[in-house]
Design an enzyme around this catalytic site. Structure first.
Site, PDB file in Angstrom:
ATOM      1  N   HIS A 307     -76.822  -7.715  63.257  1.00 15.91           N
ATOM      2  CA  HIS A 307     -77.930  -8.616  63.574  1.00 15.91           C
ATOM      3  C   HIS A 307     -77.600  -9.395  64.833  1.00 15.91           C
ATOM      4  CE1 HIS A 307     -81.120 -11.542  63.050  1.00 15.91           C
ATOM      5  NE2 HIS A 307     -81.668 -10.644  62.280  1.00 15.91           N
ATOM      6  N   ASP A 364     -82.567  -5.322  55.668  1.00 13.29           N
ATOM      7  CA  ASP A 364     -83.074  -3.977  55.400  1.00 13.29           C
ATOM      8  C   ASP A 364     -82.124  -3.119  54.565  1.00 13.29           C
ATOM      9  OD1 ASP A 364     -85.500  -4.201  56.844  1.00 13.29           O
ATOM     10  OD2 ASP A 364     -84.367  -4.092  58.707  1.00 13.29           O
TER      11      ASP A 364
HETATM   12  N1  CMC Z   1     -74.130   0.432  63.453  1.00 12.43           N
HETATM   13  C1  CMC Z   1     -73.102   0.708  64.294  1.00 12.43           C
HETATM   14  N2  CMC Z   1     -72.742  -0.077  65.324  1.00 12.43           N
HETATM   15  C2  CMC Z   1     -73.467  -1.176  65.524  1.00 12.43           C
HETATM   16  C3  CMC Z   1     -74.558  -1.523  64.703  1.00 12.43           C
HETATM   17  C4  CMC Z   1     -74.870  -0.669  63.629  1.00 12.43           C
HETATM   18  N3  CMC Z   1     -75.889  -0.951  62.791  1.00 12.43           N
HETATM   19  N4  CMC Z   1     -75.096  -2.681  65.135  1.00 12.43           N
HETATM   20  C5  CMC Z   1     -74.388  -3.034  66.209  1.00 12.43           C
HETATM   21  N5  CMC Z   1     -73.395  -2.132  66.440  1.00 12.43           N
HETATM   22  C6  CMC Z   1     -72.357  -2.193  67.482  1.00 12.43           C
HETATM   23  C7  CMC Z   1     -72.959  -1.866  68.856  1.00 12.43           C
HETATM   24  O1  CMC Z   1     -72.871  -0.489  69.100  1.00 12.43           O
HETATM   25  C8  CMC Z   1     -72.066  -2.689  69.748  1.00 12.43           C
HETATM   26  O2  CMC Z   1     -70.832  -2.031  69.860  1.00 12.43           O
HETATM   27  P1  CMC Z   1     -69.982  -2.119  71.232  1.00 12.43           P
HETATM   28  O3  CMC Z   1     -69.576  -3.552  71.374  1.00 12.43           O
HETATM   29  O4  CMC Z   1     -68.862  -1.169  71.032  1.00 12.43           O
HETATM   30  O5  CMC Z   1     -70.925  -1.666  72.323  1.00 12.43           O
HETATM   31  C9  CMC Z   1     -71.806  -3.963  68.938  1.00 12.43           C
HETATM   32  O6  CMC Z   1     -71.933  -3.559  67.563  1.00 12.43           O
HETATM   33  C10 CMC Z   1     -72.772  -5.096  69.228  1.00 12.43           C
HETATM   34  O7  CMC Z   1     -74.070  -4.646  68.938  1.00 12.43           O
HETATM   35  P2  CMC Z   1     -75.364  -4.878  69.830  1.00 12.43           P
HETATM   36  O8  CMC Z   1     -76.144  -3.589  69.858  1.00 12.43           O
HETATM   37  O9  CMC Z   1     -74.989  -5.507  71.117  1.00 12.43           O
HETATM   38  O10 CMC Z   1     -76.134  -5.906  68.941  1.00 12.43           O
HETATM   39  P3  CMC Z   1     -77.612  -6.386  69.176  1.00 12.43           P
HETATM   40  O11 CMC Z   1     -77.618  -7.821  68.835  1.00 12.43           O
HETATM   41  O12 CMC Z   1     -78.104  -5.999  70.520  1.00 12.43           O
HETATM   42  O13 CMC Z   1     -78.442  -5.517  68.108  1.00 12.43           O
HETATM   43  C11 CMC Z   1     -79.335  -4.792  66.057  1.00 12.43           C
HETATM   44  C12 CMC Z   1     -78.803  -5.989  66.843  1.00 12.43           C
HETATM   45  C13 CMC Z   1     -79.892  -5.315  64.739  1.00 12.43           C
HETATM   46  C14 CMC Z   1     -80.473  -4.128  66.825  1.00 12.43           C
HETATM   47  C15 CMC Z   1     -78.190  -3.791  65.814  1.00 12.43           C
HETATM   48  O14 CMC Z   1     -77.201  -4.411  65.026  1.00 12.43           O
HETATM   49  C16 CMC Z   1     -78.666  -2.509  65.155  1.00 12.43           C
HETATM   50  O15 CMC Z   1     -79.055  -1.578  65.859  1.00 12.43           O
HETATM   51  N6  CMC Z   1     -78.633  -2.424  63.792  1.00 12.43           N
HETATM   52  C17 CMC Z   1     -79.166  -1.268  63.096  1.00 12.43           C
HETATM   53  C18 CMC Z   1     -80.670  -1.379  62.973  1.00 12.43           C
HETATM   54  C19 CMC Z   1     -81.049  -2.418  61.953  1.00 12.43           C
HETATM   55  O16 CMC Z   1     -80.533  -2.453  60.843  1.00 12.43           O
HETATM   56  N7  CMC Z   1     -82.030  -3.259  62.312  1.00 12.43           N
HETATM   57  C20 CMC Z   1     -82.567  -4.291  61.424  1.00 12.43           C
HETATM   58  C21 CMC Z   1     -82.238  -5.674  61.899  1.00 12.43           C
HETATM   59  S1  CMC Z   1     -82.544  -6.942  60.652  1.00 12.43           S
HETATM   60  C22 CMC Z   1     -84.248  -6.878  60.354  1.00 12.43           C
HETATM   61  C23 CMC Z   1     -85.031  -7.332  61.534  1.00 12.43           C
HETATM   62  O17 CMC Z   1     -85.188  -8.541  61.744  1.00 12.43           O
HETATM   63  O18 CMC Z   1     -85.523  -6.484  62.269  1.00 12.43           O
END
Ligand code: CMC
Length: 430
Positions: A307, A364
């Protein structure tokens, strides 16, 4: 004394005011930055940008706090219900008995949709994505009674309450009719005697010759899911609603845009991805260990994890994890996907990939298992999220509309394309 931040750019030094929120969060107000320095800020994906001041929802992502109008989500989950929570978010206080009765009455009356509107569903192919239909139909609903669809310039509180009730009520009917259409089932009219959630289940699952019996456990479980989704401050879809609303688009148009933003798999669409991921593991394509290996190799995401704001735990996931145990036990459902989810969580929480990146289960991760147990089809999961989030979008749209110094949202950019380039006529392009 007012706090200021001092910024030095070359030999120029400027002072910028610091704004402090009611929970002590601080922001540097850069409204005059460009005028005084010629610079803008650069913050892709807005990770450090506060786009508004809001009194609706507070999240402390490090401590795992989520509060609606100051009330902790745990208390609302335990003691409130979705409609009371919706009122709280939109109008800023828990409803009195009279306000609640009035709002319930409006919701009951507004559940019905115009007969002509009903025919719009037939224009969609039966395999159309439910989120596409939902978004289109919210705008369609606004075409049927334009006077009550919350024109941003109308500040009549009565008209707004009516519009809010209509949207919250109709989105549920639209969702149920969408499902019925995709399955080729007859539309079931709303029953004003039923509660908000029971009425939805009735429209989803009754047949003209066989009314669906709404079980208390199912109704409560779905009500809890909607309550937990009701708002989440400036996330992608809510920011979209505010962005669209800032152009003075009406409430329905703004929320229809929110549906589209929510649809994506990184946001509300993640609840579908989680179920599909658990299903793949269950069907034996991969083990939980193999799946996590692929996640760490960055081939796939662990959906339902991570998140932008929560970096310790998501309180909604905690509540839903506990609830999933209870609901499945009460309904006598044994779902191997729940065991797989628990196993994935257990492994991930011990693994440095997830620990170092502060990745925890989000809302989720367990919601889909509960929705599946109570009979909601996977294709409708994100639609359920949208029904739940509607009060939050309405509250945020209203807050923005009431902002005295509100302006159209209009970010800037750093241009990195070609500098001035002359047009080349076709015959000289080779
Ligand atoms: N699985 C694997 N790696 C992950 C995940 C995940 N679910 N989430 C983040 N990471 C890794 C990402 O690859 C990055 O790694 P690195 O530092 O090596 O590049 C690191 O963790 C930081 O992640 P980020 O992508 O910079 O985080 P963000 O804040 O931009 O994204 C997110 C947040 C929710 C989009 C992401 O965690 C994600 O894609 N999660 C899976 C989809 C999901 O479950 N979404 C629902 C969110 S909660 C309900 C809502 O409000 O929508």
């Amino acid at each position: 004394m007012a706090r200021v931040a001092t910024l030095t750019i070359g030999d120029k030094k400027i002072e910028l005011p610091v704004i402090v929120g009611s929970e002590g969060e601080a922001a540097i107000d850069i409204a005059k930055l460009r005028a005084e320095t010629g610079h803008i800020t650069y913050d892709p994906a807005y990770g450090n940008t506060g786009a508004c001041q809001s009194a609706i929802t507070f999240i402390d992502g490090d401590k795992g706090y989520l509060r609606y109008r100051g009330i902790p989500i745990e208390q609302l989950a335990e003691q409130s219900d979705f409609i009371e929570t919706a009122w709280l978010l939109i109008f800023g206080h828990l409803p009195t008995r009279a306000e609640r009765a009035r709002f319930d009455a409006r919701l009951a009356v507004d559940a019905h949709i115009h007969e002509a509107f009903k025919h719009h569903f037939e224009g969609f192919p039966s395999n159309a994505p439910p989120m596409a239909i939902l978004s289109a139909m919210i705008n369609t609903a606004a075409c049927f009674a334009t006077a009550t669809y919350a024109d941003p310039d109308t500040h009549d509180p009565e008209a707004f309450e009516e519009a809010a009730a209509r949207l919250i009520s109709k989105v549920r009917t639209i969702a149920a009719y969408t499902y019925r259409m995709t399955k080729g089932l007859p539309y079931i009219y709303p029953d004003p005697k039923l509660s908000y959630v029971a009425n939805f289940l009735h429209m989803m699952f009754s047949m003209p010759y066989a009314p669906y019996e709404v079980h208390k456990e199912v109704e409560e479980a779905l009500d809890l899911i909607l309550t937990l989704h009701a708002d989440h401050e400036q996330n992608c879809s809510t920011s979209t609603v505010r962005m669209v609303g800032s152009s003075k688009a009406n409430l329905f148009a703004s929320c229809a845009a929110g549906v589209c933003a929510l649809w994506g798999p990184l946001h509300g669409g993640a609840n579908v991805e989680v179920l599909e991921m658990l299903d793949t593991i269950h069907k034996g394509g991969v083990t939980a260990e193999d799946y996590l290996k692929q996640v760490k190799e960055k081939k796939v995401l662990l959906y339902g994890f991570g998140h932008r704001v929560y970096k310790n735990f998501d309180p909604r996931a905690r509540i839903l994890k506990e609830s999933s145990d209870k609901v499945l036990a009460k309904l006598g459902v044994k779902d191997p996907l729940l065991d797989i989810a628990r196993r994935l969580e257990e492994l991930a929480l011990k693994d440095s990939y997830f620990v170092d990146r502060k990745l925890y289960p989000n809302v989720d991760f367990y919601s889909g298992i509960i929705m599946k147990a109570i009979g909601i089809p996977v294709s409708m999961f994100t639609v359920m999220f949208a029904i739940g989030r509607m009060p939050g979008w309405i509250a945020q749209w209203k807050e923005q509309r009431d902002e005295p110094n509100g302006r159209i949202a209009r970010p800037r950019q750093i241009y990195v394309g070609p500098t001035k380039t002359d047009y080349v006529p076709m015959e000289r392009r080779g």
